[in-house]
Design a protein around this motif. Structure first.
Motif, short mmCIF file in Angstrom:
data_model
loop_
_atom_site.label_atom_id
_atom_site.label_comp_id
_atom_site.label_asym_id
_atom_site.label_seq_id
_atom_site.Cartn_x
_atom_site.Cartn_y
_atom_site.Cartn_z
N GLU A 1 0.84 -1.20 0.00
CA GLU A 1 0.00 0.00 0.00
C GLU A 1 0.87 1.25 0.00
OE1 GLU A 1 -2.89 0.00 3.05
OE2 GLU A 1 -3.98 -1.74 2.28
N LYS A 2 1.76 1.37 -0.97
CA LYS A 2 2.60 2.55 -1.09
C LYS A 2 1.93 3.58 -1.99
CE LYS A 2 7.11 0.35 -0.40
NZ LYS A 2 8.45 0.11 -0.99
N TRP A 3 2.26 4.85 -1.69
CA TRP A 3 1.77 5.93 -2.54
C TRP A 3 2.64 6.00 -3.79
CZ3 TRP A 3 -2.72 8.39 -1.77
CH2 TRP A 3 -3.28 8.35 -0.50
N GLN A 4 2.00 6.04 -4.94
CA GLN A 4 2.70 6.11 -6.21
C GLN A 4 2.18 7.28 -7.01
OE1 GLN A 4 2.11 2.34 -8.08
NE2 GLN A 4 3.44 1.22 -6.67
N SER A 5 3.11 7.93 -7.72
CA SER A 5 2.72 9.05 -8.57
C SER A 5 1.90 8.53 -9.75
CB SER A 5 3.96 9.79 -9.06
OG SER A 5 3.59 10.81 -9.98
N VAL A 6 0.90 9.30 -10.14
CA VAL A 6 0.07 8.89 -11.27
C VAL A 6 0.83 9.01 -12.58
CG1 VAL A 6 -2.05 9.52 -10.10
CG2 VAL A 6 -0.88 11.23 -11.47
N ASN A 7 1.89 9.83 -12.60
CA ASN A 7 2.73 9.93 -13.79
C ASN A 7 3.90 8.98 -13.65
OD1 ASN A 7 1.02 11.89 -14.64
ND2 ASN A 7 2.40 13.60 -14.29
N SER A 8 4.13 8.20 -14.68
CA SER A 8 5.22 7.23 -14.63
C SER A 8 6.57 7.90 -14.50
CB SER A 8 5.18 6.34 -15.87
OG SER A 8 5.28 7.15 -17.05
N ASN A 9 6.71 9.11 -15.07
CA ASN A 9 7.98 9.83 -15.00
C ASN A 9 8.05 10.79 -13.83
OD1 ASN A 9 6.08 11.57 -15.92
ND2 ASN A 9 7.12 12.11 -17.83
N SER A 10 7.05 10.73 -12.94
CA SER A 10 7.02 11.54 -11.71
C SER A 10 7.04 13.03 -11.98
CB SER A 10 8.19 11.17 -10.78
OG SER A 10 8.10 9.81 -10.42
N ASN A 11 6.58 13.45 -13.14
CA ASN A 11 6.49 14.88 -13.42
C ASN A 11 5.25 15.47 -12.75
OD1 ASN A 11 8.79 14.81 -14.96
ND2 ASN A 11 7.69 14.45 -16.88
N LEU A 12 5.30 16.78 -12.56
CA LEU A 12 4.16 17.46 -11.96
C LEU A 12 3.06 17.66 -12.98
CD1 LEU A 12 5.96 20.23 -9.87
CD2 LEU A 12 5.13 18.02 -9.07
N LEU A 13 1.85 17.71 -12.49
CA LEU A 13 0.72 18.09 -13.35
C LEU A 13 0.76 19.59 -13.58
CD1 LEU A 13 -2.13 15.99 -11.70
CD2 LEU A 13 -0.69 15.36 -13.63
N SER A 14 0.27 20.01 -14.70
CA SER A 14 0.28 21.43 -15.05
C SER A 14 -0.53 22.23 -14.04
CB SER A 14 -0.29 21.63 -16.46
OG SER A 14 -0.46 23.01 -16.73
N ASN A 15 -0.05 23.45 -13.77
CA ASN A 15 -0.79 24.30 -12.84
C ASN A 15 -2.09 24.83 -13.43
OD1 ASN A 15 0.26 26.06 -14.70
ND2 ASN A 15 1.50 27.22 -13.25
N GLN A 16 -2.31 24.58 -14.72
CA GLN A 16 -3.56 25.00 -15.35
C GLN A 16 -4.64 23.93 -15.23
OE1 GLN A 16 -3.84 28.06 -16.51
NE2 GLN A 16 -1.68 28.46 -16.03
N LEU A 17 -4.27 22.74 -14.84
CA LEU A 17 -5.25 21.67 -14.74
C LEU A 17 -6.17 21.88 -13.55
CD1 LEU A 17 -3.33 18.36 -15.55
CD2 LEU A 17 -5.06 19.49 -16.94
N ALA A 18 -7.41 21.50 -13.75
CA ALA A 18 -8.38 21.52 -12.65
C ALA A 18 -9.06 20.18 -12.50
CB ALA A 18 -9.42 22.62 -12.87
N LYS A 19 -8.79 19.25 -13.45
CA LYS A 19 -9.33 17.90 -13.31
C LYS A 19 -8.49 16.96 -14.16
CE LYS A 19 -12.87 18.49 -16.92
NZ LYS A 19 -14.31 18.38 -17.22
#
Length: 1118
Positions: free
Chosen positions: A754-772
């Motif tokens: 039960e480890k926390w994993q990033s939803v992006n495989s490359n561990s990049n951040l989601l854009s600050n413009q995203l809202a969903k």
């Protein structure tokens, strides 16, 4: 050495120490942010540093404001002379005459050039209190107000939404819907100088829009907003191509030229302005006869930027503060705010504007004036902090004195105002002036002069300012030697010098001059020889002539002098003076072995300010703090480093602000109370006995930044069987570092890891413009948790979490609903079909699994699953199909198990060990054991049968016997009987098992003898068991009187009426049968009323009973 009293700290506690000072540390904690200070770190400086002066530092450097006034040079020299230690300031005596310390003419300092070790030192120990914590909280509150006020659209939430929703600004639409309280904000944002004129133009729009213009098929646009130097094209279409139009600006006809171009194309008419100017912010009209169409044009000037903003100011209470800013344009609106609120001008707060330069003057600043001062235009904002130190009553303190016997001692201090009064105390008692002790007040100077110093004058002296009992200064007076008288005799050579020089060094500041006069004696006059170097080391002779260091001897005055001009650090060494005497003459008091040489050794220590420490290294930068470390200076100036002074400045400013009042003894410091988003630099100065050293190179610029707050509104929008859509809102507080993006992590609930994993495989951040975001490729039915954090340069915010969330379009809890008949074991007869229907619910994708006793089902067992039920079917059930059937329902991570007991039943086997236990008379006792096989169900009972040995027919003795034993009775004597037993259950009767031996019932012969009985007497005398009851008979009706009688033999019955026997009267009918005696009165008359008595008599006795009879007369109608 000068020491500072509590008056310099306005409320700080002063403690007396005999060794070096130490700063009292206290761990402070903010109640809202819970941030602990590091151990042994200096106490955080307050927002308004007090005018505290570290020992032996210039007031200008100790207070640290750049604009603080300086003391006049002559007065400073006077103070300097009085602050010098006694070792070089004592009046000339035979013992110390000529010890002079000179300073270059161009040197302006208030520090004691010669520093000596005092017996009593006055040091300050800072004890933090609750006010420090309150100031930190007040700093954050004021800073929040400042940050809230820096909003391009003001505080109106509606204006914020409007301003952000428009891709291209439209001032006209904004003014139409704006509230009157927002007009000033809009005018400031868009640089509108005449707001009333703009509102008049807005009010005319509604009138012009309703006016009909038949000459125009297409009117000019009602409004237009453009930027400065942008191209303007106004287009109108007339109804007839032959129509001539006129263009007007504010009612005046426009002449075509370089600025205005008029074009015609078919029915369309154009007015073109290539580069809009501020003058084009007007009303443009196209006129055809009496028809007119108008367009209101607004030209937006570029935002006014701040060329040079406010700078931080640190000053003393009562001084004037001046904030200066410079704008990019003269014709611009600006605001000046204090802690987020606009400043109200009065006699103390004044604003001057000269061209692009704006000045805010605050006269006679008070501690209440502290805060953040903002200069705002519609294109930027500048913030500076004003720090006001409380006014110190005692400006220049005095220090401990050491004087010789009968010399003159003088204590000198300077107060801030000429009219400040005070008292001098000796060991806490007031001092009265007399001929020997004088108290002098001259301007701001306060002096205590003690002539002809005596032993009783050694004490602690204190000056206390009136009306300011906390403002005082204390020092000690010490007598060091006495006057020495020498007779002129032929004696060996001697050197007269203050005895204290033998035990300590003479301290002199680098660059100053030193002339040390040493009286000598001897007859004949000795010849002095001066050498530099340790006694047991390499020595250098000092010549009598030299450019910087030389020796001068005067036999006339019996004095030899050591002169040093412009002292260097290299001059710090031991100096030896040898007196060589004539060895040929005999001296009275000297023997033949006397060494005709007198030697004196002393040390000179040259001190200077320390060099610059290393460049401070800044780390652990937060929203308002940072941690700085540095290395000590390469040269301490010839004396130990007492501490360090840390200063900071904004990168765009040239004004340094001191952060710690007292020198810091450590090599690290936590700078606090900085403004987030502002770039700062730090530098460090070392402090020794001489004063404040050179400043280090500024640190690398750094910016205090804070992480964003956590994203808001984090939730699950929609779910399908394979994807989950998440949505969120931006953080409420983004901060000066902005928002780089979002960090989204997921966790599968109930998995092995039960480890926390990033939803992006490359561990990049989601854009600050995203809202969903929609997360696909998830496992249907699995539960997930999600957490989201906002990330910027300062780090990551705290997480907003949601979940557990099931990946399914429709989610139903896994549940098996067993019918009532399945809660108990299911029974089916062998050979019959087994049909078990189990309802269930659960989505998505329920997984059903049947097992029997933990094993997979056999092939002959059929399973049929539907959307809401599961059926287990066996066409012909056998005994081995019995067992526990488990139904497992798995929906995602939920697992539900139901158990169903199935019993395939059959008839029982035959009972075991049927035995004939005993035969008694005509009865036999039987006993047996239960069958080996009960038929997979309970035995309901046993059937016991018997058979005569002479017959083949079996007869049932017991048809339902529950016990495993019985007794068969009523057997026929003389016969032989066999018995058998059968077990039966709910299926039927099983096989029988009989006795092997027969039961023989023997026959016996008997003779009947009739018994003799005595005769019985059944006679009973008469007795009425039921007496007569009274009767009421209706006239002309029959009435019967009855009673019950027992007797034997039959009695004689007699009836009486009113004691008269009734004999053969047809009116009466008498009967007697079965013990009932009756008298019937026929057609009763009134005369038949009376008392009737019946008597019964036999041979044993007589009995009687009576009753009353009444006859109701029937009245005839009148």
């Amino acid at each position: 050495m000068p020491s500072i009293g509590s008056g310099d700290l306005s409320g700080k506690k002063v403690v007396k120490k005999k060794v070096v000072k130490k700063v009292v540390k206290k761990k402070k904690q903010d109640s809202q942010e819970a941030q602990a200070l590091k151990t042994l770190k200096p106490t955080e400086p307050k927002a308004s540093p007090q005018p505290e002066q570290p020992p032996q530092e210039k007031p200008k450097e100790a207070v640290a404001p750049v604009e603080s006034p300086q003391v006049d040079k002559p007065e400073a020299k006077k103070v300097e002379d009085n602050d010098a230690p006694a070792a070089v300031q004592q009046p000339a005596t035979p013992a110390t005459k000529g010890a002079i310390l000179e300073e270059p003419e161009n040197l302006f300092t208030n520090e004691a050039p010669v520093v000596e070790e005092h017996k009593i030192e006055i040091k300050k120990g800072y004890v933090p209190d609750e006010k420090d914590i309150e100031r930190d909280v007040d700093f954050r509150n004021r800073l929040k107000k400042v940050q809230k006020s820096i909003n391009p659209l003001g505080s109106s939430e509606r204006l914020k939404k409007t301003g952000h929703s428009l891709t291209r600004f439209d001032i006209w639409a904004l003014l139409k819907t704006a509230s009157t309280r927002d007009y000033d904000t809009i005018a400031f944002k868009y640089g509108i100088l005449d707001m009333r004129a703009m509102l008049r133009r807005v009010s005319q729009l509604s009138k012009a829009s309703t006016k009909k213009c038949p000459s125009f098929t297409q009117k000019l646009p009602e409004t237009l907003s453009v930027n400065l130097s942008e191209k303007i094209v106004l287009e109108a279409e007339v109804a007839n191509e032959q129509m001539t139009v006129k263009w007007q600006r504010n009612g005046e006809e426009i002449t075509p030229g370089k600025h205005y171009q008029i074009m015609t194309k078919a029915n369309k008419r154009f007015l073109i302005i290539d580069q809009a100017s501020m003058a084009d912010s007007s009303s443009f009209s196209c006129v055809v006869g009496k028809d007119i169409t108008t367009c209101e044009v607004f030209v937006q000037a570029p935002p006014v930027t701040i060329v040079r903003g406010f700078q931080d100011i640190q000053l003393m209470s009562g001084e004037d503060a001046e904030f200066t800013a410079e704008m990019s344009s003269e014709a611009a609106r600006f605001k000046i705010l204090r802690d987020g609120n606009e400043i109200i001008l009065n006699d103390r707060f004044k604003i001057q504007k000269e061209g692009c330069k704006v000045t805010l003057n605050i006269l006679k600043c008070e501690p209440e004036d502290e805060g953040f001062y903002q200069f705002m235009t519609n294109g930027g904002a500048s913030t500076a902090e004003l720090m006001v130190q409380s006014e110190s009553v005692i400006v220049r303190p005095f220090s401990d004195l050491k004087v010789n016997f009968k010399d003159t001692a003088e204590f000198f201090c300077e107060v801030n105002k000429e009219d400040t009064k005070g008292n001098w105390l000796k060991d806490g008692k007031p001092i009265k002036a007399d001929d020997r002790v004088q108290i002098v007040e001259s301007g701001k100077a306060r002096r205590l002069i003690i002539k002809q110093v005596q032993d009783s004058d050694q004490a602690e002296y204190k000056f206390v300012a009136d009306d300011h009992p906390a403002c005082s200064i204390t020092a000690a007076l010490e007598m060091t030697g006495g006057h020495i008288t020498v007779e002129r005799k032929k004696v060996p050579p001697s050197i007269y010098l203050d005895h204290t020089l033998k035990d300590r060094a003479i301290v002199i500041r680098a660059g100053n001059k030193l002339k040390l006069d040493i009286p000598i004696s001897g007859e004949p006059a000795p010849v002095p020889e001066w050498k530099k170097g340790p006694k047991n080391g390499k020595q250098i002779a000092i010549p009598s002539t030299g450019t910087r260091v030389w020796v001068n001897t005067s036999t006339e005055h019996a004095v030899t002098s050591l002169c040093i001009s412009a002292a260097h650090l290299d001059d710090s060494d031991s100096f030896i003076c040898d007196l060589v005497w004539d060895k040929k003459e005999h001296v009275e008091g000297a023997d033949s072995e006397y060494i005709k040489r007198q030697e004196l050794e002393f040390k000179i220590q040259v001190c200077n300010i320390p060099t610059a420490p290393s460049v401070p290294q800044v780390s652990n930068v937060t929203a308002e703090t940072c941690y700085a470390t540095w290395n000590p200076p390469s040269c301490n100036g010839g004396c130990p480093i007492k501490g360090y002074v840390i200063e900071r400045k904004k990168t765009k400013s040239d004004r340094w602000i001191r952060l710690n009042v007292e020198p810091l003894s450590l090599l690290d410091f936590e700078a606090r109370r900085m403004i987030e988003g502002t770039e700062y630099q730090l530098r460090v100065r070392a402090v020794n006995q001489v004063g404040l050293g050179e400043a280090s190179e500024p640190s690398t610029p750094f910016t205090p930044l804070a992480p964003c707050t956590e994203p808001t509104g984090f939730r699950v929008s929609t779910t399908t069987d394979e994807a989950i859509e998440l949505s969120w809102l931006p953080p409420l507080e983004i901060g000066a570092a902005g928002l780089d993006g979002y960090l989204l992590e997921q966790q599968m609930v109930g998995g092995n890891d039960e480890k926390w994993q990033s939803v992006n495989s490359n561990s990049n951040l989601l854009s600050n413009q995203l809202a969903k975001i929609t997360l696909d490729k998830l496992i249907t039915g699995k539960k997930y948790r999600f957490r989201l954090a906002a990330v910027n340069r300062a780090g990551s915010s705290s997480y907003s979490e949601v979940g557990p969330v099931v990946c399914a379009a429709v989610v139903e809890e896994a549940k098996i609903v067993l019918p009532r008949h399945l809660l108990k074991p299911v029974k089916v007869k062998v050979g019959e079909k087994l049909h078990v229907n189990v309802p269930y619910q659960g989505r998505p994708k329920p997984q059903l699994t049947w097992t029997k006793d933990g094993k997979e089902l056999e092939d002959h067992v059929a399973i049929r699953n539907s959307l809401d039920s599961s059926v287990l079917f066996i066409r012909q059930a056998e005994r081995w199909d019995s067992g526990c059937y488990d139904l497992q329902l798995r929906v995602g991570d939920d697992l539900v198990i139901s158990k169903i007991e199935v019993a395939v039943i059959d008839i029982p086997s035959k009972p075991r060990q049927v035995k004939l236990v005993e035969v008694v008379g005509n009865s036999a006792s039987l006993k047996w054991e239960e069958p080996n096989d009960s038929g997979n169900t309970d035995i309901l009972g046993y059937i016991v049968e018997k058979r005569d040995a002479r017959s083949e027919d079996w007869f049932v003795v017991y048809d339902k016997l529950r016990h495993k034993q019985c007794q068969v009775s009523d057997l026929v004597l003389g016969n032989n009987y066999f018995f058998r037993v059968k077990a039966f259950n709910e299926v039927g009767v099983g096989e029988s098992n009989g006795t092997k031996d027969s039961a023989n019932i023997p026959k016996e012969k008997t003779v009947y003898k009739k018994p003799d009985y005595a005769p019985m007497d059944f006679r009973i005398k008469p007795e009425f068991t039921q007496a007569l009851n009274g009767r009421r008979i209706v006239e002309n009706y029959n009435g019967t009187l009855s009673c019950a009688l027992k007797c034997n033999p039959r009695p004689k019955i007699r009836w009486f009426k009113n004691k008269t026997e009734i004999i053969d009267n047809p009116k009466y009918k008498m009967t007697q049968a079965m013990g009932i005696v009756q008298l019937e009165i026929r057609r009763a008359r009134v005369g038949d009323a009376g008392t009737y008595t019946v008597t019964a008599a036999n041979e044993l006795g007589e009995a009687s009973c009576s009753c009353d009879v009444t006859v109701k007369e029937i009245k005839s109608p009148a």
